[in-house]
Design a protein around this motif. Structure first.
Motif, PDB file in Angstrom:
ATOM      1  N   CYS A 166     -67.545 -32.984 -10.765  1.00 23.88           N
ATOM      2  CA  CYS A 166     -68.300 -32.792  -9.524  1.00 23.88           C
ATOM      3  C   CYS A 166     -67.440 -32.203  -8.419  1.00 23.88           C
ATOM      4  O   CYS A 166     -67.950 -31.607  -7.482  1.00 23.88           O
ATOM      5  CB  CYS A 166     -68.916 -34.110  -9.061  1.00 23.88           C
ATOM      6  N   GLY A 167     -66.123 -32.413  -8.477  1.00 22.41           N
ATOM      7  CA  GLY A 167     -65.209 -31.897  -7.461  1.00 22.41           C
ATOM      8  C   GLY A 167     -65.064 -32.786  -6.247  1.00 22.41           C
ATOM      9  O   GLY A 167     -64.239 -32.523  -5.379  1.00 22.41           O
ATOM     10  N   ASN A 168     -65.844 -33.844  -6.145  1.00 25.46           N
ATOM     11  CA  ASN A 168     -65.825 -34.683  -4.946  1.00 25.46           C
ATOM     12  C   ASN A 168     -64.510 -35.410  -4.721  1.00 25.46           C
ATOM     13  O   ASN A 168     -64.082 -35.566  -3.576  1.00 25.46           O
ATOM     14  CB  ASN A 168     -66.979 -35.688  -4.976  1.00 25.46           C
ATOM     15  N   CYS A 169     -63.857 -35.855  -5.759  1.00 27.24           N
ATOM     16  CA  CYS A 169     -62.597 -36.583  -5.568  1.00 27.24           C
ATOM     17  C   CYS A 169     -61.406 -35.642  -5.461  1.00 27.24           C
ATOM     18  O   CYS A 169     -60.287 -36.071  -5.213  1.00 27.24           O
ATOM     19  CB  CYS A 169     -62.381 -37.614  -6.669  1.00 27.24           C
ATOM     20  N   CYS A 170     -61.646 -34.351  -5.605  1.00 31.21           N
ATOM     21  CA  CYS A 170     -60.572 -33.353  -5.554  1.00 31.21           C
ATOM     22  C   CYS A 170     -60.537 -32.620  -4.218  1.00 31.21           C
ATOM     23  O   CYS A 170     -59.761 -31.679  -4.045  1.00 31.21           O
ATOM     24  CB  CYS A 170     -60.760 -32.326  -6.662  1.00 31.21           C
ATOM     25  N   THR A 171     -61.397 -33.004  -3.296  1.00 34.36           N
ATOM     26  CA  THR A 171     -61.500 -32.329  -2.009  1.00 34.36           C
ATOM     27  C   THR A 171     -61.408 -33.332  -0.877  1.00 34.36           C
ATOM     28  O   THR A 171     -61.481 -34.528  -1.089  1.00 34.36           O
ATOM     29  CB  THR A 171     -62.841 -31.584  -1.865  1.00 34.36           C
ATOM     30  N   GLY A 172     -61.274 -32.815   0.316  1.00 41.56           N
ATOM     31  CA  GLY A 172     -61.298 -33.677   1.488  1.00 41.56           C
ATOM     32  C   GLY A 172     -59.917 -33.960   2.018  1.00 41.56           C
ATOM     33  O   GLY A 172     -58.987 -33.192   1.813  1.00 41.56           O
ATOM     34  N   GLY A 173     -59.805 -35.069   2.710  1.00 42.53           N
ATOM     35  CA  GLY A 173     -58.558 -35.443   3.352  1.00 42.53           C
ATOM     36  C   GLY A 173     -57.433 -35.660   2.361  1.00 42.53           C
ATOM     37  O   GLY A 173     -57.663 -35.812   1.164  1.00 42.53           O
ATOM     38  N   PRO A 174     -56.211 -35.635   2.859  1.00 42.53           N
ATOM     39  CA  PRO A 174     -55.052 -35.863   1.995  1.00 42.53           C
ATOM     40  C   PRO A 174     -55.156 -37.195   1.267  1.00 42.53           C
ATOM     41  O   PRO A 174     -55.756 -38.146   1.778  1.00 42.53           O
ATOM     42  CB  PRO A 174     -53.873 -35.870   2.966  1.00 42.53           C
TER      43      PRO A 174
ATOM     44  N   GLY B   1     -56.125 -30.696   1.892  1.00 43.25           N
ATOM     45  CA  GLY B   1     -56.345 -31.877   1.067  1.00 43.25           C
ATOM     46  C   GLY B   1     -56.936 -31.578  -0.297  1.00 43.25           C
ATOM     47  O   GLY B   1     -56.998 -32.455  -1.143  1.00 43.25           O
ATOM     48  N   ASP B   2     -57.390 -30.346  -0.547  1.00 43.07           N
ATOM     49  CA  ASP B   2     -57.948 -30.003  -1.853  1.00 43.07           C
ATOM     50  C   ASP B   2     -56.841 -29.947  -2.904  1.00 43.07           C
ATOM     51  O   ASP B   2     -55.748 -29.453  -2.645  1.00 43.07           O
ATOM     52  CB  ASP B   2     -58.630 -28.634  -1.817  1.00 43.07           C
ATOM     53  N   CYS B   3     -57.143 -30.413  -4.098  1.00 41.04           N
ATOM     54  CA  CYS B   3     -56.215 -30.337  -5.221  1.00 41.04           C
ATOM     55  C   CYS B   3     -55.925 -28.877  -5.528  1.00 41.04           C
ATOM     56  O   CYS B   3     -56.823 -28.028  -5.460  1.00 41.04           O
ATOM     57  CB  CYS B   3     -56.832 -31.019  -6.438  1.00 41.04           C
ATOM     58  N   VAL B   4     -54.692 -28.570  -5.893  1.00 35.74           N
ATOM     59  CA  VAL B   4     -54.325 -27.185  -6.198  1.00 35.74           C
ATOM     60  C   VAL B   4     -55.040 -26.664  -7.446  1.00 35.74           C
ATOM     61  O   VAL B   4     -55.113 -25.467  -7.649  1.00 35.74           O
ATOM     62  CB  VAL B   4     -52.789 -26.997  -6.340  1.00 35.74           C
TER      63      VAL B   4
END
Length: 69
Positions: free
Chosen positions: A7-15, A59-62
Motif C-alpha cells: 500500500c505504501g502507507n508505512c513507507c511514507t510520511g514523517g521520519p 521521510g519516504d523510504c528510498v
C-alpha cells in the motif's frame, strides 16, 4: 511477522525507522545483486543497536516509487 501489502502507507510520511535484520539485509542485497556489506554500509543507518533502511529528507523510504507507491 510483518507482511507487506504494497500500500505504501508505512513507507511514507514523517521520519522514522524501517528496521532490518542481518538476514533481511542479505536477502535485499541478493535481490538487488549487491554485496551485503556494501548494502549495509550505503543503504542503512545505525540507530542504537539496530539498522534501518535509509529515507529521503521528506521521510519516504528510498525504495518507495513516487509514482506507483
Amino acid at each position: 511477522a510483518f507482511k507487506c501489502t504494497q500500500c505504501g502507507n508505512c513507507c511514507t510520511g514523517g521520519p522514522g525507522a524501517v528496521w532490518v535484520s542481518d538476514a533481511e539485509i542479505e536477502a535485499i542485497a541478493a535481490h538487488l545483486g549487491e554485496n551485503p556489506l556494501g548494502f549495509r554500509t550505503l543503504q542503512t543507518r545505525q540507530i542504537g543497536g539496530r539498522r534501518s533502511l535509509l529515507e529521503h529528507a521528506n521521510g519516504d523510504c528510498v525504495y518507495l516509487s513516487p509514482t506507483t507507491r
